[in-house]
Design an enzyme around this catalytic site. Sequence first.
Site, mmCIF file in Angstrom:
data_model
loop_
_atom_site.group_PDB
_atom_site.id
_atom_site.type_symbol
_atom_site.label_atom_id
_atom_site.label_comp_id
_atom_site.label_asym_id
_atom_site.label_seq_id
_atom_site.Cartn_x
_atom_site.Cartn_y
_atom_site.Cartn_z
ATOM 1 N N SER A 202 -11.852 2.023 -2.253
ATOM 2 C CA SER A 202 -12.073 2.365 -3.794
ATOM 3 C C SER A 202 -13.489 3.057 -4.189
ATOM 4 C CB SER A 202 -11.457 1.320 -4.757
ATOM 5 O OG SER A 202 -10.501 1.201 -4.777
ATOM 6 N N GLY B 168 -12.098 2.764 3.721
ATOM 7 C CA GLY B 168 -10.949 1.897 3.056
ATOM 8 C C GLY B 168 -10.172 2.669 2.200
ATOM 9 N N HIS B 169 -9.169 1.824 1.558
ATOM 10 C CA HIS B 169 -8.019 2.647 0.866
ATOM 11 C C HIS B 169 -8.643 3.007 -0.353
ATOM 12 C CE1 HIS B 169 -7.023 -1.796 -0.971
ATOM 13 N NE2 HIS B 169 -8.183 -1.403 -0.674
ATOM 14 N N ASN B 170 -7.986 4.102 -0.815
ATOM 15 C CA ASN B 170 -8.410 4.678 -2.239
ATOM 16 C C ASN B 170 -9.874 5.410 -2.157
ATOM 17 O OD1 ASN B 170 -6.416 2.141 -3.218
ATOM 18 N ND2 ASN B 170 -6.090 4.234 -4.088
ATOM 19 N N GLN C 34 0.769 -1.169 0.083
ATOM 20 C CA GLN C 34 0.008 -0.097 0.007
ATOM 21 C C GLN C 34 0.893 1.275 0.052
ATOM 22 O OE1 GLN C 34 -3.538 -0.444 -0.060
ATOM 23 N NE2 GLN C 34 -2.754 -2.416 -0.498
#
Lengths: 350, 350, 350
Positions: B263, B243-245, B202
């Site tokens: 995402s 969450g990521h992104n 990440q």
Amino acid sequence: MSHHSGYETTLGAIAEQFDLELALGDPGARLDGVCALTPGRDAGLAFAESEAQADALAATGATAVILTAALAPRCPVAALVCERPRLAFARAASVFEPAPPAAGVHPSAVVEPGARVDPGASIGPQAVVGADAVLEAGVVVGPSSVIGARARIGTDTRIEANVSVGDGVVIGARVRIEANAAIGGRGFGLVHNGQGWDPIPQLGGVRIDDDVEVGAGTTIDRGAIDDTVIGPGVKLDDQVHIGHNCVIGAHTVVAGCTGIAGSCTIGAHCMIGGGVGIGDHVTVVDGVIITAASQVPKDITAAGVYSSTLRAMPAGKWRKRLALFRQLDRIERRLRRVERPGAFTGDKDE
Amino acid sequence: MSHHSGYETTLGAIAEQFDLELALGDPGARLDGVCALTPGRDAGLAFAESEAQADALAATGATAVILTAALAPRCPVAALVCERPRLAFARAASVFEPAPPAAGVHPSAVVEPGARVDPGASIGPQAVVGADAVLEAGVVVGPSSVIGARARIGTDTRIEANVSVGDGVVIGARVRIEANAAIGGRGFGLVHNGQGWDPIPQLGGVRIDDDVEVGAGTTIDRGAIDDTVIGPGVKLDDQVHIGHNCVIGAHTVVAGCTGIAGSCTIGAHCMIGGGVGIGDHVTVVDGVIITAASQVPKDITAAGVYSSTLRAMPAGKWRKRLALFRQLDRIERRLRRVERPGAFTGDKDE
Amino acid sequence: MSHHSGYETTLGAIAEQFDLELALGDPGARLDGVCALTPGRDAGLAFAESEAQADALAATGATAVILTAALAPRCPVAALVCERPRLAFARAASVFEPAPPAAGVHPSAVVEPGARVDPGASIGPQAVVGADAVLEAGVVVGPSSVIGARARIGTDTRIEANVSVGDGVVIGARVRIEANAAIGGRGFGLVHNGQGWDPIPQLGGVRIDDDVEVGAGTTIDRGAIDDTVIGPGVKLDDQVHIGHNCVIGAHTVVAGCTGIAGSCTIGAHCMIGGGVGIGDHVTVVDGVIITAASQVPKDITAAGVYSSTLRAMPAGKWRKRLALFRQLDRIERRLRRVERPGAFTGDKDE
């Protein structure tokens, strides 16, 4: 924005280290980080794995792309060919990860008497290592994290900031624990005493096997009598809760905000979505997939995909359907009447 | 109980500072904090905004009330008139908030080499500021919080106790981060390697824009390649997970315990209730309201109110309806049979 | 594995201390911890309370079992007889709990000016006690925890690692707060200013009464004007969220991952399952049981069991039923048509 890692390598070095076929491109080309296919960027490494990405591939500004042989002919830049591009990318990208902090104990850290910290371990600022804890080589304890008395932490395990590891917790090798996770809290065991609730002493521990990942803010409680066990290769996302005495099977993944109540046995190679709730004492066999936000109050005894995921709709429509759901018994009774006209049903609403 | 803040002011000073019309009352009257309309208390400031509060207003023991012109004639105490009493109250009440801690670095804090801490910033006891981090004037880092290496924190941003801000995270001005939040954990990206799961590095960051609020225990993961972005004015309650992104649009509010998977793109000016789950890669347009505990596995493409909120009922009734829900296919088939008597349907239960 | 606690006692001492009848066995037999009935272990203490455990009891390898008079004749090892074995076990097991840390302030802790720490309190490494806080005898503040300015903490209250207690929070006696909990964060109060959201100052406090337990990662926000109140004997599991201005009645238990939004009033002696969501301003009367993952957007005005718990099923079956649920209005209309053949209904789908 995509990020330069500060680490530089070359296309040829990546190809050789990760056994990728350099189908096209200059082995000396410089790479300094990863990027998305589009827009991509100079010195960036991307990947492509499916036909659906063909247009993005054609437009990429990456310096190199890891991809399948089938996609290689359409790659306008350097191509690194392999069978499983996503896996190869995950491994190659690791070269750009920041280096772990240097070994040694920060002067502001507290290491209590009797603790054995390998000289190859790194104990960050303001961290605490409890009495008689054992930390192997390559362990990283992040700033302000607390390792309890008699805890044991295996080789190359990395613990981020403000993590709490309780007394006697046993953690394997190559485990990663993200910030603000809490391992080894007292389980939620109560017995009614006539007036209120007495806590049941939680005298078990927690055992986390090798290669586990624990997300930020995740909580794993200690067992009442026996241990709570997180099997090898298990991956837990952020804000997951694992109750006391759970046993989570090898290589099972649990997405964020899922709660698993006490004394559950979850099989190996399961995939549990985010926001799932699993009731206490539930057994789930190997190879079960549970979709996001599903509720599992009962055992799952066969592999497969399980769901009780709802789907939001415009609120007016939802309210109408929910009202009908609440009348389902009446609807079923009306149906029975038209099926058997003239029959006396005698039901009352309930 | 309502609280005396330790700070004292006068009715006239409040009226002048916040441009309120003092319709009734002594400008020299003393105010030392806020209170509810009822019972109210001496030296307390309350507010009233609707006809429904008329009885409470008539009975108030507050020293002064911020209210609409319509309510003013029924105010038995000092009246501060404006068009939007709740907003005016929110702003006036801020004078009673505790002063931020004094500027300076507490002797027990650790500031790593290369960090630039403005002399007007306050670094609390046991805090850690990583190498090459940049903290602007007016920044407050609470006790035992950790700011990662190369992080950048804008003017007047306030971080409470035991917060973890990861390496390279960028935070704007006037942001508030409550206790035990974790910003910049590794995103939950995995790829199967045939036996188990490899983590995908990440390598992105987190960018938090100006005027954002982050609740206690909230987690915001760093992106895999690009950054996770929290837009200006976004307000996140406690135990939210991003969450990521993800990209969260400006001025969107997210209530407690909501999880937004990786995402997602959430529009501006959305209102997302508590306990909501949004699946990965979901796009939600601007101006969407999602009611509490709704599940959003798919894109929402038009502004409006969306829901899948259930409502608890007595458990016996619920069980009966849930059993009927589980037979909905059979019920629908029975309905088909009575609609077309004599027709062969040939369905099996599934 | 079950655990030796390091503390040793005898069967006779346990019988005498907890008023149990030693029906069978040597009073001098050694006990050093607890164990499950099966397999049990030497020097381990177990319990049995129901007929269903008769086979396990017959096979136990424990040294002694706390059990009912009815089960005693079938006990192959030392038997400690009482009416409520689980309660007696909970109390007896407490002798094997690790001793609290020694009194005193760890040299690495920070105690700010004006704080009064009883000499019988224990302040752990890297902890912070804010200005003018008051900590009574027997209080334990765990490593890296932060106690805010002017907070008051009662006798024998125990706070684990990395806990944040905000300024002015008042905590009673014999409270336990697990790792990484955050008490006293700002409540989530917002008012729209035309462009975005202004925070409403949160000037109330938090009051936690005697004998409360707060789980790991749990968050309890301070009130906007009045206090958030957690009544005596309340037990909160991990990752529970209590919004601002909630009042939780005495001896209510709340399981993990449940969120209670702002300004709720929850009665006494309630049992709230895991993953439940309770909307803001909801009132729940005394003696209510809410099953796991239920949603409570409205008041509950009578004691009893309430539910909206779903149950996962194979995903294909679930999808079919969910699709029918989404057509419930159409199904009901079809039913109306067969009930009143020939009538014009004129409905449109919505």
